[in-house]
Design a protein around this motif. Structure first.
Motif, mmCIF file in Angstrom:
data_model
loop_
_atom_site.group_PDB
_atom_site.id
_atom_site.type_symbol
_atom_site.label_atom_id
_atom_site.label_comp_id
_atom_site.label_asym_id
_atom_site.label_seq_id
_atom_site.Cartn_x
_atom_site.Cartn_y
_atom_site.Cartn_z
ATOM 1 N N ALA A 10 0.839 -1.204 0.000
ATOM 2 C CA ALA A 10 0.000 0.000 0.000
ATOM 3 C C ALA A 10 0.872 1.251 0.000
ATOM 4 C CB ALA A 10 -0.928 -0.008 1.203
ATOM 5 N N GLY A 11 1.944 1.231 0.802
ATOM 6 C CA GLY A 11 2.856 2.372 0.828
ATOM 7 C C GLY A 11 3.524 2.595 -0.518
ATOM 8 N N LEU A 12 3.934 1.511 -1.168
ATOM 9 C CA LEU A 12 4.539 1.647 -2.496
ATOM 10 C C LEU A 12 3.540 2.201 -3.508
ATOM 11 C CD1 LEU A 12 6.592 -1.688 -2.698
ATOM 12 C CD2 LEU A 12 7.507 0.625 -2.509
ATOM 13 N N LEU A 13 2.301 1.721 -3.447
ATOM 14 C CA LEU A 13 1.281 2.191 -4.387
ATOM 15 C C LEU A 13 0.971 3.672 -4.184
ATOM 16 C CD1 LEU A 13 -1.204 -0.830 -4.329
ATOM 17 C CD2 LEU A 13 0.384 -0.204 -6.158
ATOM 18 N N ILE A 14 1.120 4.152 -2.947
ATOM 19 C CA ILE A 14 0.833 5.559 -2.656
ATOM 20 C C ILE A 14 2.000 6.454 -3.053
ATOM 21 C CG2 ILE A 14 0.446 7.224 -0.792
ATOM 22 C CD1 ILE A 14 -1.105 4.990 0.666
ATOM 23 N N PHE A 15 3.197 6.080 -2.617
ATOM 24 C CA PHE A 15 4.325 7.011 -2.710
ATOM 25 C C PHE A 15 5.187 6.838 -3.961
ATOM 26 C CE2 PHE A 15 3.609 6.801 1.968
ATOM 27 C CZ PHE A 15 3.213 8.118 2.131
ATOM 28 N N ALA A 16 5.257 5.628 -4.506
ATOM 29 C CA ALA A 16 6.117 5.423 -5.680
ATOM 30 C C ALA A 16 5.654 6.241 -6.887
ATOM 31 C CB ALA A 16 6.198 3.938 -6.022
ATOM 32 N N PRO A 17 4.365 6.267 -7.224
ATOM 33 C CA PRO A 17 3.961 7.094 -8.375
ATOM 34 C C PRO A 17 4.222 8.581 -8.159
ATOM 35 C CG PRO A 17 2.255 5.488 -7.842
ATOM 36 C CD PRO A 17 3.239 5.464 -6.714
ATOM 37 N N GLY A 67 11.512 5.921 2.369
ATOM 38 C CA GLY A 67 12.411 6.681 1.523
ATOM 39 C C GLY A 67 11.678 7.350 0.381
ATOM 40 N N LEU A 68 10.771 6.609 -0.262
ATOM 41 C CA LEU A 68 9.970 7.180 -1.345
ATOM 42 C C LEU A 68 9.052 8.285 -0.820
ATOM 43 C CD1 LEU A 68 9.035 3.875 -3.191
ATOM 44 C CD2 LEU A 68 10.568 5.661 -4.038
ATOM 45 N N ALA A 69 8.532 8.085 0.390
ATOM 46 C CA ALA A 69 7.692 9.116 0.991
ATOM 47 C C ALA A 69 8.490 10.380 1.270
ATOM 48 C CB ALA A 69 7.069 8.586 2.283
ATOM 49 N N ALA A 70 9.705 10.221 1.806
ATOM 50 C CA ALA A 70 10.541 11.386 2.092
ATOM 51 C C ALA A 70 10.954 12.100 0.813
ATOM 52 C CB ALA A 70 11.783 10.952 2.875
ATOM 53 N N ALA A 71 11.197 11.339 -0.255
ATOM 54 C CA ALA A 71 11.519 11.960 -1.545
ATOM 55 C C ALA A 71 10.348 12.793 -2.036
ATOM 56 C CB ALA A 71 11.871 10.884 -2.567
ATOM 57 N N TRP A 72 9.144 12.284 -1.870
ATOM 58 C CA TRP A 72 7.950 13.041 -2.260
ATOM 59 C C TRP A 72 7.834 14.320 -1.443
ATOM 60 C CZ3 TRP A 72 2.531 12.273 -0.039
ATOM 61 C CH2 TRP A 72 1.605 13.057 -0.729
ATOM 62 N N VAL A 73 8.085 14.215 -0.124
ATOM 63 C CA VAL A 73 8.052 15.408 0.728
ATOM 64 C C VAL A 73 9.092 16.418 0.246
ATOM 65 C CG1 VAL A 73 8.498 16.275 3.059
ATOM 66 C CG2 VAL A 73 7.165 14.184 2.745
ATOM 67 N N TYR A 74 10.276 15.935 -0.141
ATOM 68 C CA TYR A 74 11.325 16.834 -0.625
ATOM 69 C C TYR A 74 10.840 17.628 -1.836
ATOM 70 C CZ TYR A 74 15.565 18.390 -2.997
ATOM 71 O OH TYR A 74 16.502 19.156 -3.634
ATOM 72 N N ARG A 95 2.776 24.486 5.784
ATOM 73 C CA ARG A 95 1.556 23.728 6.033
ATOM 74 C C ARG A 95 1.543 22.441 5.232
ATOM 75 N NH1 ARG A 95 -4.676 25.775 4.869
ATOM 76 N NH2 ARG A 95 -5.706 23.866 5.644
ATOM 77 N N GLY A 96 1.954 22.521 3.948
ATOM 78 C CA GLY A 96 1.991 21.319 3.119
ATOM 79 C C GLY A 96 2.974 20.297 3.653
ATOM 80 N N ALA A 97 4.155 20.766 4.071
ATOM 81 C CA ALA A 97 5.157 19.859 4.616
ATOM 82 C C ALA A 97 4.655 19.213 5.905
ATOM 83 C CB ALA A 97 6.461 20.602 4.869
ATOM 84 N N ALA A 98 3.967 19.998 6.738
ATOM 85 C CA ALA A 98 3.434 19.452 7.991
ATOM 86 C C ALA A 98 2.403 18.371 7.717
ATOM 87 C CB ALA A 98 2.824 20.576 8.821
ATOM 88 N N LEU A 99 1.551 18.607 6.723
ATOM 89 C CA LEU A 99 0.541 17.605 6.376
ATOM 90 C C LEU A 99 1.182 16.324 5.855
ATOM 91 C CD1 LEU A 99 -2.174 19.845 4.658
ATOM 92 C CD2 LEU A 99 -2.327 18.715 6.882
ATOM 93 N N LEU A 100 2.228 16.478 5.054
ATOM 94 C CA LEU A 100 2.899 15.304 4.511
ATOM 95 C C LEU A 100 3.577 14.499 5.611
ATOM 96 C CD1 LEU A 100 4.416 16.861 1.273
ATOM 97 C CD2 LEU A 100 2.536 15.238 1.425
ATOM 98 N N PHE A 101 4.245 15.184 6.535
ATOM 99 C CA PHE A 101 4.877 14.466 7.636
ATOM 100 C C PHE A 101 3.832 13.844 8.555
ATOM 101 C CE2 PHE A 101 8.802 16.869 6.659
ATOM 102 C CZ PHE A 101 9.680 15.796 6.677
ATOM 103 N N ALA A 102 2.676 14.476 8.689
ATOM 104 C CA ALA A 102 1.589 13.870 9.462
ATOM 105 C C ALA A 102 1.109 12.584 8.796
ATOM 106 C CB ALA A 102 0.432 14.862 9.595
ATOM 107 N N ALA A 103 1.099 12.579 7.452
ATOM 108 C CA ALA A 103 0.729 11.365 6.728
ATOM 109 C C ALA A 103 1.738 10.252 6.987
ATOM 110 C CB ALA A 103 0.631 11.662 5.230
ATOM 111 N N LEU A 104 3.022 10.600 7.055
ATOM 112 C CA LEU A 104 4.048 9.602 7.363
ATOM 113 C C LEU A 104 3.861 9.043 8.763
ATOM 114 C CD1 LEU A 104 7.292 11.166 5.830
ATOM 115 C CD2 LEU A 104 5.723 9.529 4.823
ATOM 116 N N LEU A 105 3.542 9.918 9.716
ATOM 117 C CA LEU A 105 3.302 9.462 11.082
ATOM 118 C C LEU A 105 2.104 8.521 11.130
ATOM 119 C CD1 LEU A 105 3.860 9.567 14.108
ATOM 120 C CD2 LEU A 105 2.447 11.630 14.235
ATOM 121 N N ALA A 106 1.046 8.865 10.401
ATOM 122 C CA ALA A 106 -0.133 7.996 10.357
ATOM 123 C C ALA A 106 0.204 6.649 9.749
ATOM 124 C CB ALA A 106 -1.247 8.676 9.555
#
Length: 223
Positions: free
Chosen positions: A104-111, A156-163, A170-181
């Motif tokens: 699920a994580g790959l399907l979300i963050f890889a694209p 790693g793919l999630a952090a690359a997307w955040v980068y 606000r956008g960065a905070a939301l993305l990191f909140a998604a990682l925490l979730a």
């Protein structure tokens, strides 16, 4: 030289390249998901005694998992295991919930990361994140228990997307909140057995991998 320039094929339109990109990323995502799915499917069948033996799972962990002790005085199962385990650990999971969480994580963050990195860049970030995820576990964890799973690459793919998407605080905070979730979801799916050290290491690798790709792309454009 003039002849070559005059008869060179015209560049492909940008629209055509954009249309091909989802297909390329989709194929790369399939390549990333297929090995981990096949390994777990075989082990599931072995667990159910439909093929092989239930001993296949612990044997696979013995050969493929990341064991910190192998960097000390533990005896490896084969020469070079202390090196191969830094990548092979990502192919093995504890069961279907663990596997499905990472897929699920790959399907979300890889694209999302692949949209910026391209097919080759996506593979680079995945490989680097798997390696730094293993390094994070080795450096930050004191556990002698094995570590398995593709979550280092996922984070790693999630952090690359955040980068690439850090357009505002606000956008960065939301993305990191998604990682925490996602961390909390995986913690629940695998019953509290969460290798957060690998997640931290994977995120470091993904962030700096994306930064390196950006810098390399900028250098190429200046030529």
């Amino acid at each position: 030289m003039r002849f070559l320039l005059q008869h060179r094929a015209p560049p492909r339109p940008a629209v055509t390249r954009l249309r091909r990109m989802p297909c390329q990323i989709g194929f790369t995502l399939f390549v990333l998901c297929l090995p981990i799915a096949v390994v777990e499917l075989v082990l599931q069948l072995a667990d159910a005694q439909l093929i092989g033996s239930p001993q296949w799972r612990p044997l696979t962990y013995s050969y493929a998992a990341l064991w910190r002790g192998l960097l000390g005085n533990w005896q490896p199962n084969f020469p070079g295991q202390a090196l191969t385990m830094f990548f092979s650990y990502a192919l093995v999971h504890t069961g279907l919930p663990h596997l499905l969480g990472n897929i699920a994580g790959l399907l979300i963050f890889a694209p999302r990361s692949g949209h910026h990195a391209g097919r080759a860049g996506l593979l680079v970030i995945t490989g680097v994140s798997s390696l730094t995820g293993a390094l994070g576990f080795v450096l930050l964890s004191g556990s002698v228990r094995p570590m398995i799973g593709a979550s280092g690459a996922v984070y790693g793919l999630a952090a690359a997307w955040v980068y690439w998407e850090r357009t505002s605080r606000r956008g960065a905070a939301l993305l990191f909140a998604a990682l925490l979730a996602l961390n909390l979801l995986q913690w629940w799916l695998i019953g509290g057995e969460l290798a957060w050290e690998a997640h931290v290491g994977g995120m470091v690798g993904g962030w700096f991998g994306a930064k390196w790709l950006d810098r390399r792309r900028g250098q190429r454009n200046r030529r």
